[in-house]
Design a protein around this motif. Sequence first.
Motif, short mmCIF file in Angstrom:
data_model
loop_
_atom_site.label_atom_id
_atom_site.label_comp_id
_atom_site.label_asym_id
_atom_site.label_seq_id
_atom_site.Cartn_x
_atom_site.Cartn_y
_atom_site.Cartn_z
N HIS A 12 69.20 -29.34 -11.10
CA HIS A 12 68.33 -30.05 -10.16
C HIS A 12 67.63 -31.22 -10.84
O HIS A 12 67.51 -32.31 -10.28
N ALA A 13 67.19 -31.01 -12.08
CA ALA A 13 66.54 -32.09 -12.83
C ALA A 13 67.51 -33.23 -13.10
O ALA A 13 67.14 -34.41 -13.02
N PHE A 14 68.76 -32.90 -13.41
CA PHE A 14 69.76 -33.95 -13.61
C PHE A 14 69.98 -34.73 -12.32
O PHE A 14 70.13 -35.95 -12.34
N ARG A 15 70.00 -34.03 -11.18
CA ARG A 15 70.21 -34.72 -9.91
C ARG A 15 69.02 -35.62 -9.56
O ARG A 15 69.19 -36.71 -9.00
N GLN A 16 67.82 -35.16 -9.89
CA GLN A 16 66.65 -36.02 -9.68
C GLN A 16 66.79 -37.31 -10.49
O GLN A 16 66.55 -38.41 -9.96
N ARG A 17 67.17 -37.18 -11.74
CA ARG A 17 67.34 -38.36 -12.60
C ARG A 17 68.44 -39.26 -12.05
O ARG A 17 68.26 -40.48 -11.93
N TYR A 18 69.58 -38.64 -11.72
CA TYR A 18 70.70 -39.47 -11.26
C TYR A 18 70.35 -40.19 -9.96
O TYR A 18 70.54 -41.41 -9.85
N TRP A 19 69.83 -39.46 -8.96
CA TRP A 19 69.68 -40.07 -7.65
C TRP A 19 68.52 -41.07 -7.60
O TRP A 19 68.56 -42.02 -6.82
N LEU A 20 67.51 -40.90 -8.43
CA LEU A 20 66.48 -41.94 -8.49
C LEU A 20 67.07 -43.22 -9.05
O LEU A 20 66.87 -44.31 -8.49
N ARG A 21 67.80 -43.13 -10.15
CA ARG A 21 68.40 -44.32 -10.75
C ARG A 21 69.43 -44.94 -9.81
O ARG A 21 69.50 -46.17 -9.66
N ALA A 22 70.23 -44.09 -9.16
CA ALA A 22 71.25 -44.61 -8.24
C ALA A 22 70.62 -45.21 -7.00
O ALA A 22 71.15 -46.16 -6.41
#
Length: 373
Positions: free
Chosen positions: A87-97
Motif C-alpha cells: 500500500h505504501a508503494f502504491r501511495q508513492r507511485y500514484w502520487l508521483r504518477a
Amino acid sequence: MRLSVPNIPPAVLAASLARPPTLTPRAEAVDRVARFVAPGNVAVLTGAGVSVDSGVKAYRGKDGRYMNPDYKPIFYQQLIEDSPRGHAFRQRYWLRAYIGYAPVNKTEPNPTHYALAALQHAGVVPQLITQNVDGLHHKAIRRVWDPERMAAGMLELHGSIFKVHCKHGHEYGRDVFQEWLSEANPRWRAYLEDMDRQGIQPKTNPDGDVVLENVSYDDYVVPNCPGCLNEGRINNVIKPDFVFFGESISQAVKERSYKTVEDTDRLFVLGTTLATYSAFRLLKHAVDLKKPVLLLNVGPTRADGMPGVEKVEIPTSEILRDVVGAVVGSRARYDPILRDMLLSGVIRPPSYDSPDTEAPVDARSPVPPTTAG
C-alpha cells in the motif's frame, strides 16, 4: 530476488565510450534508410528516442548510460503486493504518477511520428511495434486510421499509459482514474492546478513518474476499485496498463510481436538502445530468420557488432521526412494526407538542465499539500 533496471551490457558500453560515435553523413543516411524501406512490407520497432522531440525524456543518453542513476523505480512485485508495505508503494507511485500524467498526456507527435505514420498510410510499413507507452504513434495516425485499424497495425509492446486495471481485471480509462485521484486528494488537485498556472513542468520519466522532494506519501489516498466494491470486496491494487520493471509482457503480446517479424520481410529499428530484452529478442529473431535488419540510433545499443545488423547513426528527426519523400516519390505532393503528415509535428525536446522551466516537485513551494516529517 534482486531486481534491476535493464541496461546495455557493460562490455558494449565500455567499447562505445572508448570510441565516441561518428554520425553518418546526412545524405548517405537518407539514401541508406530509403533503400532499406523502399521494397515495403517492413516491420518497424521504435523506442524512447523517437519521442524525445515531443518533450518526453529518454531513460538513457547518447552515450548509452542511464541518465538518472539515482532514480529508484517501483518494481512490479512492490506495486501489487497486498500488504501495508505494498500500500505504501502504491501511495508513492500514484502520487508521483498523478503529478506526471498531465505533461505526458499533453504531448504531441513530432516529425518522426508523422513520418512513420506516412509510411504506414502509404502501405510501406504494415506493422509497427513500439516500446513506448505514450500513445504518440496513435495520435499521429488517428486522422486516417480508426481504432480498429490501429489495433491491427500497431502493437504497444509494453502497454499504454492511458488505461489502468485492478488485480481482478477491472479496467478503466486513465483520465477517469486521474479524476478519482483528484477527488480523493483535493490538496494535491489544488497543487497541480497551481503548478499549471505557474507553468512549472515537473521532471517526468517516460512512464509519467516524476521527481518529488520533501514529500510524505503517508496521507495520499489511492481509491478502491469500484468494480471490486460492487462485487463485495475492497481492493486498491491498481496499476497502469503497461509493463513495469520486473514484470513480463503477456504471452499474447510476445507471440504477436514474433509473428509480426515473421510475416514481414525486414525489420527497421529506430530510437532505442534495445536494453530491454523484450525488444532485443525481436531483433535477434529477425537475424535468426535471415531477414535484413537496419538500426537507426545515435550511440551504443545492445545489438552493436551483431552480424546481420546494419547501423546508421544520426537523429531520426534529421532524415525521416526526406526518407519518406524518397520512398513515396510524387505521392508526397499529390496525396493530401501524406503532404499534411510530412508538414506536421512539434519539436520540443526536453531540457535536461534548465531549472527555471523544469524542476523536481517540492512540497515546500506555494501550496504545500503535505511535508515530510
